[in-house]
Scaffold this motif. Structure first.
Motif, PDB file in Angstrom:
ATOM      1  N   VAL A 133       0.866  -1.185   0.000  1.00  0.00           N
ATOM      2  CA  VAL A 133       0.000   0.000   0.000  1.00  0.00           C
ATOM      3  C   VAL A 133       0.900   1.230   0.000  1.00  0.00           C
ATOM      4  O   VAL A 133       1.779   1.368   0.855  1.00  0.00           O
ATOM      5  CB  VAL A 133      -0.925   0.030   1.223  1.00  0.00           C
ATOM      6  CG1 VAL A 133      -1.876   1.231   1.147  1.00  0.00           C
ATOM      7  CG2 VAL A 133      -1.725  -1.272   1.341  1.00  0.00           C
ATOM      8  N   GLY A 134       0.714   2.108  -0.963  1.00  0.00           N
ATOM      9  CA  GLY A 134       1.558   3.293  -1.071  1.00  0.00           C
ATOM     10  C   GLY A 134       0.744   4.552  -1.299  1.00  0.00           C
ATOM     11  O   GLY A 134      -0.490   4.545  -1.260  1.00  0.00           O
ATOM     12  N   ILE A 135       1.462   5.645  -1.527  1.00  0.00           N
ATOM     13  CA  ILE A 135       0.829   6.951  -1.728  1.00  0.00           C
ATOM     14  C   ILE A 135       1.323   7.575  -3.027  1.00  0.00           C
ATOM     15  O   ILE A 135       2.526   7.608  -3.306  1.00  0.00           O
ATOM     16  CB  ILE A 135       1.129   7.905  -0.559  1.00  0.00           C
ATOM     17  CG1 ILE A 135       0.345   7.482   0.688  1.00  0.00           C
ATOM     18  CG2 ILE A 135       0.776   9.347  -0.910  1.00  0.00           C
ATOM     19  CD1 ILE A 135       0.520   8.413   1.869  1.00  0.00           C
ATOM     20  N   TYR A 136       0.361   8.066  -3.819  1.00  0.00           N
ATOM     21  CA  TYR A 136       0.653   8.922  -4.970  1.00  0.00           C
ATOM     22  C   TYR A 136       0.467  10.348  -4.479  1.00  0.00           C
ATOM     23  O   TYR A 136      -0.614  10.733  -4.014  1.00  0.00           O
ATOM     24  CB  TYR A 136      -0.339   8.611  -6.087  1.00  0.00           C
ATOM     25  CG  TYR A 136      -0.328   9.581  -7.261  1.00  0.00           C
ATOM     26  CD1 TYR A 136       0.372   9.288  -8.425  1.00  0.00           C
ATOM     27  CD2 TYR A 136      -1.059  10.768  -7.214  1.00  0.00           C
ATOM     28  CE1 TYR A 136       0.354  10.152  -9.516  1.00  0.00           C
ATOM     29  CE2 TYR A 136      -1.080  11.642  -8.293  1.00  0.00           C
ATOM     30  CZ  TYR A 136      -0.376  11.340  -9.441  1.00  0.00           C
ATOM     31  OH  TYR A 136      -0.387  12.191 -10.515  1.00  0.00           O
ATOM     32  N   THR A 137       1.519  11.144  -4.570  1.00  0.00           N
ATOM     33  CA  THR A 137       1.403  12.501  -4.030  1.00  0.00           C
ATOM     34  C   THR A 137       2.460  13.417  -4.612  1.00  0.00           C
ATOM     35  O   THR A 137       3.462  12.972  -5.172  1.00  0.00           O
ATOM     36  CB  THR A 137       1.467  12.479  -2.493  1.00  0.00           C
ATOM     37  OG1 THR A 137       0.933  13.683  -1.963  1.00  0.00           O
ATOM     38  CG2 THR A 137       2.889  12.281  -1.998  1.00  0.00           C
TER      39      THR A 137
END
Length: 305
Positions: A133-137
Motif C-alpha cells: 500500500v503506497g501513496i501517490y502525491t
C-alpha cells in the motif's frame, strides 16, 4: 543507469486499452482508478483492471482522497471496489492530492491530512494483509508534511511536458524533500506514463509484498511464526533464523549455530536485505533487523522450492 520498468495509469477519462499490445511493446505495470471519496466508484475500473490482469501486467488501483471526509469510510469504499481483483502482487495506492480549488483539503491542517492518510493506509493493509500500500502525491504535499514515513511513493512531476520513457529513464531519479520515490509519473501526454525504479523481475518480486516496515529494533526478537512456510515446527529463534539464512545462501554453512543474534547473523540479514528488491527500493539494504514480513520472505526463499 538504474534498472527500470515502464507503466501507465488510467481512469474513466481513458478508453479501453489494448493491454496485450502494450505489454508486447514493453509495458510492465498498469494502475487504474477504482474509487473516490466515500461513495464514488470509477465507472471504467472493472473494464480497465480486467484487461490489465488478463494481459499479465503487474496490476494496481488507486483511490482519490478527500481528507476532509472519513478516512475509514473512504477506505471501505476503496476496499469494496477492488476486493474482487486484489490478491498477491496487486498494488494499492492512495491518491493524495489537492483539487485546484482546495475543496477536498478545506479546513484541514497538515497534521490532520497526514492522520487521514495514516488511517486509510492502515485500513487497506488490514483488509489486504501482506499487500503493498503506497501513496501517490506531489512535491508540495510531501514538503507540507502530509505523507507518513516508510510508505512507498508514486511521485508525479512533469519537467518536459510530453516525453518518452527513454528520456525519463536517462534522467536523475527525483528525490522530493529528500524522500526516495519508487514510481515516477513523468508525463500526462498522451497518457499518464510512469517508470518504476526496479527491473521488471524485481518489480514483480517487490509487488508480492511481505517485506519489513523497518521499525523493528536492532536486536533479535522472534516474530510471529509465518504459517505454512517452515520446514518443521521449531519455534522462531536466532538458530532458526540462521538455518534459514544458510538455506537461502545468505550465511555460510560453516558458521556455528548460536542462540545469540550476533555479528555473523546480522551480516546474513544485511546480505538478504541487500539482495532483496523491496529493501533496495526503500534504501534499507544495510538494516540488520528482521521482522515478521521479512522472516516470511526469507522462508519462502529458503524453503518454498
Amino acid at each position: 543507469m538504474t534498472s527500470t520498468s515502464r507503466g501507465i495509469d488510467v481512469s474513466a477519462y481513458q478508453p479501453a486499452q489494448d493491454w496485450k499490445a502494450l505489454k508486447a511493446d514493453g509495458l510492465t505495470f498498469a494502475f487504474a482508478k477504482a474509487s473516490e471519496g466515500q461513495k464514488t466508484h470509477d465507472p471504467k475500473f472493472a473494464t480497465h483492471i480486467k484487461g490489465i490482469k488478463a494481459a499479465g501486467l503487474i496490476a494496481g488501483a488507486y483511490h482519490f482522497a478527500w481528507p476532509n471526509q472519513s478516512a475509514a469510510t473512504e477506505a471501505e469504499n476503496y476496499i469494496a471496489a477492488v476486493k474482487a481483483y486484489a490478491g498477491p502482487g496487486f498494488l494499492h495506492w492512495l491518491d493524495l492530492e489537492r483539487y485546484s480549488d482546495g475543496r477536498n483539503y478545506k479546513g484541514l491542517s497538515a497534521a490532520q491530512i497526514k492522520a487521514y492518510a495514516t488511517v486509510w493506509i492502515a485500513a487497506v493493509k488490514k483488509a489486504f494483509p501482506g499487500q503493498v500500500v503506497g501513496i501517490y502525491t506531489s512535491a508540495s504535499d510531501i514538503a507540507a508534511g502530509h505523507v507518513p514515513s516508510g510508505i512507498p511513493l508514486w511521485y508525479p512531476a512533469y519537467p518536459w511536458g510530453a516525453a518518452t520513457y527513454a528520456r525519463a529513464e536517462a534522467a536523475t531519479r527525483p528525490k522530493p524533500s529528500g524522500r526516495t520515490v519508487t514510481f515516477w509519473q513523468f508525463t500526462s501526454t498522451p497518457v499518464d506514463r510512469n517508470i518504476a525504479y526496479l527491473s521488471p523481475s524485481a518489480l514483480r518480486e517487490w509487488a508480492q509484498g511481505d517485506t519489513d516496515d523497518g521499525d523493528e529494533p536492532k536486536t533479535y526478537t522472534p516474530p510471529k511464526y509465518p504459517t505454512g512456510l517452515a520446514p518443521n515446527k521449531a519455534k522462531p529463534s536466532a538458530v532458526t533464523l540462521q538455518r534459514a539464512l544458510k538455506a537461502a545462501g545468505y550465511m555460510a554453512k560453516s558458521v556455528a549455530e548460536s542462540p545469540n543474534y550476533g555479528p555473523r547473523t546480522q551480516a546474513g540479514v544485511v546480505k538478504f536485505h541487500n539482495a532483496h528488491p523491496a529493501y533496495r527500493a526503500k534504501g534499507k539494504t544495510s538494516d540488520p533487523a528482521i521482522g515478521p514480513n521479512g522472516w516470511a520472505a526469507l522462508f519462502r526463499l529458503a524453503y518454498a522450492k
